[in-house]
Motif scaffolding. Structure first.
Motif, short mmCIF file in Angstrom:
data_model
loop_
_atom_site.label_atom_id
_atom_site.label_comp_id
_atom_site.label_asym_id
_atom_site.label_seq_id
_atom_site.Cartn_x
_atom_site.Cartn_y
_atom_site.Cartn_z
N UNK A 50 21.18 -1.05 0.05
CA UNK A 50 21.66 -0.55 -1.45
C UNK A 50 22.51 0.76 -1.13
N UNK A 51 22.15 1.71 -0.55
CA UNK A 51 23.05 3.00 -0.30
C UNK A 51 24.50 2.43 0.03
N UNK A 52 24.50 1.53 1.30
CA UNK A 52 25.77 1.31 1.81
C UNK A 52 26.47 0.46 0.99
N UNK A 53 25.89 -0.72 0.12
CA UNK A 53 26.66 -1.66 -0.73
C UNK A 53 26.94 -1.30 -1.99
N UNK A 54 25.87 -0.85 -2.80
CA UNK A 54 26.15 -0.62 -4.24
C UNK A 54 26.10 0.89 -4.43
N UNK A 55 26.05 1.74 -3.44
CA UNK A 55 26.11 3.39 -3.53
C UNK A 55 24.94 3.78 -4.54
N UNK A 56 23.80 3.26 -4.33
CA UNK A 56 22.45 3.67 -4.92
C UNK A 56 22.30 5.10 -4.28
N UNK A 57 21.73 5.88 -5.52
CA UNK A 57 21.50 7.32 -5.17
C UNK A 57 19.78 7.27 -5.35
N UNK A 58 19.42 8.25 -4.40
CA UNK A 58 17.87 8.30 -4.13
C UNK A 58 17.57 9.58 -4.91
N UNK A 59 16.37 9.52 -5.45
CA UNK A 59 15.66 10.39 -6.23
C UNK A 59 14.64 10.88 -5.45
N UNK A 60 14.07 12.02 -5.51
CA UNK A 60 12.93 12.58 -4.87
C UNK A 60 11.60 11.71 -5.01
N UNK A 61 11.55 10.92 -6.21
CA UNK A 61 10.78 10.03 -6.32
C UNK A 61 10.95 8.56 -5.62
N UNK A 62 12.10 8.21 -5.59
CA UNK A 62 12.13 7.21 -4.63
C UNK A 62 12.22 7.15 -3.22
N UNK A 63 12.51 8.23 -2.86
CA UNK A 63 12.39 8.94 -1.37
C UNK A 63 11.04 8.94 -0.96
N UNK A 64 10.07 9.52 -1.90
CA UNK A 64 8.67 9.88 -1.81
C UNK A 64 7.85 8.30 -1.59
N UNK A 111 19.10 -8.78 -1.15
CA UNK A 111 18.91 -8.10 -2.44
C UNK A 111 19.89 -7.42 -3.25
N UNK A 112 20.51 -6.32 -2.25
CA UNK A 112 21.64 -5.58 -2.82
C UNK A 112 23.03 -6.26 -2.99
N UNK A 113 23.05 -7.37 -1.93
CA UNK A 113 24.15 -8.34 -2.03
C UNK A 113 24.42 -8.99 -3.41
N UNK A 114 22.93 -9.25 -4.10
CA UNK A 114 23.09 -9.87 -5.48
C UNK A 114 23.54 -8.93 -6.49
N UNK A 115 23.02 -7.68 -6.34
CA UNK A 115 23.52 -6.74 -7.08
C UNK A 115 24.97 -6.33 -7.15
#
Length: 164
Positions: A50-64, A111-115
């Motif tokens: 998701x980070x590589x394909x759709x440039x998803x940003x991570x929040x502290x909550x998602x990393x946690x 999943x990220x490919x579909x997005x």
């Protein structure tokens, strides 16, 4: 649906069919506990793709959440011990391990490919388009599975079972 979206959707459907095969093959060679722990790595694969394909940003909550879920799977792994099925060779176990890990990685890509497909569609994401994409994906997954069943002679019928 444009031909470009159709082709991308068909490719994702074939990848999903391959993912299903890898998962089923690994599941046949490994105990359920080991398979479940390996499939838990899908979270990390999904986040990475998701980070590589759709440039998803991570929040502290998602990393946690990723750290806690991955750590939970790791804690379970320590308690699993050696639960290799009786009579299974090391080679079969390793093949099952690798195919299950590949299944987790491939689904983490799907999943990220579909997005990404939805982002690149350059059209309104309507209910109809979503249903068309799901239908095409399902059709190509079915084709993949059917070809595999033909190759494996799974359509041969046992007459004795039919007469019962």
């Amino acid at each position: 649906m444009t031909p470009k979206i159709f082709a991308a959707t068909a490719a994702i459907g074939l990848l999903t069919g391959l993912d299903n095969f890898l998962y089923a093959y690994g599941m046949a060679k490994l105990p359920v506990s080991t398979t479940s722990l390996l499939i838990a790595t899908q979270l990390a694969f999904t986040a990475g793709f998701a980070f590589l394909l759709v440039k998803q940003t991570f929040t502290a909550y998602s990393v946690n959440a990723m750290v806690l879920l991955t750590a939970g799977a790791g804690v379970l792994a320590f308690g699993a011990g050696s639960d290799r099925p009786a009579g299974e060779s090391s080679k079969e176990y390793i093949i099952g391990f690798v195919t299950t890990l590949l299944a987790a990685g491939l689904y983490g890509l799907i999943l990220p490919a579909i997005e990404l497909l939805y982002k690149l569609a350059n059209q309104a994401i309507t209910y109809t388009l979503v249903l068309e994409i799901q239908t095409v994906m399902s059709f190509f997954v079915t084709i993949f599975a059917t070809i595999g069943m033909i190759i494996n002679n799974d359509f041969q019928v046992n007459i004795l079972l039919i007469s019962i």
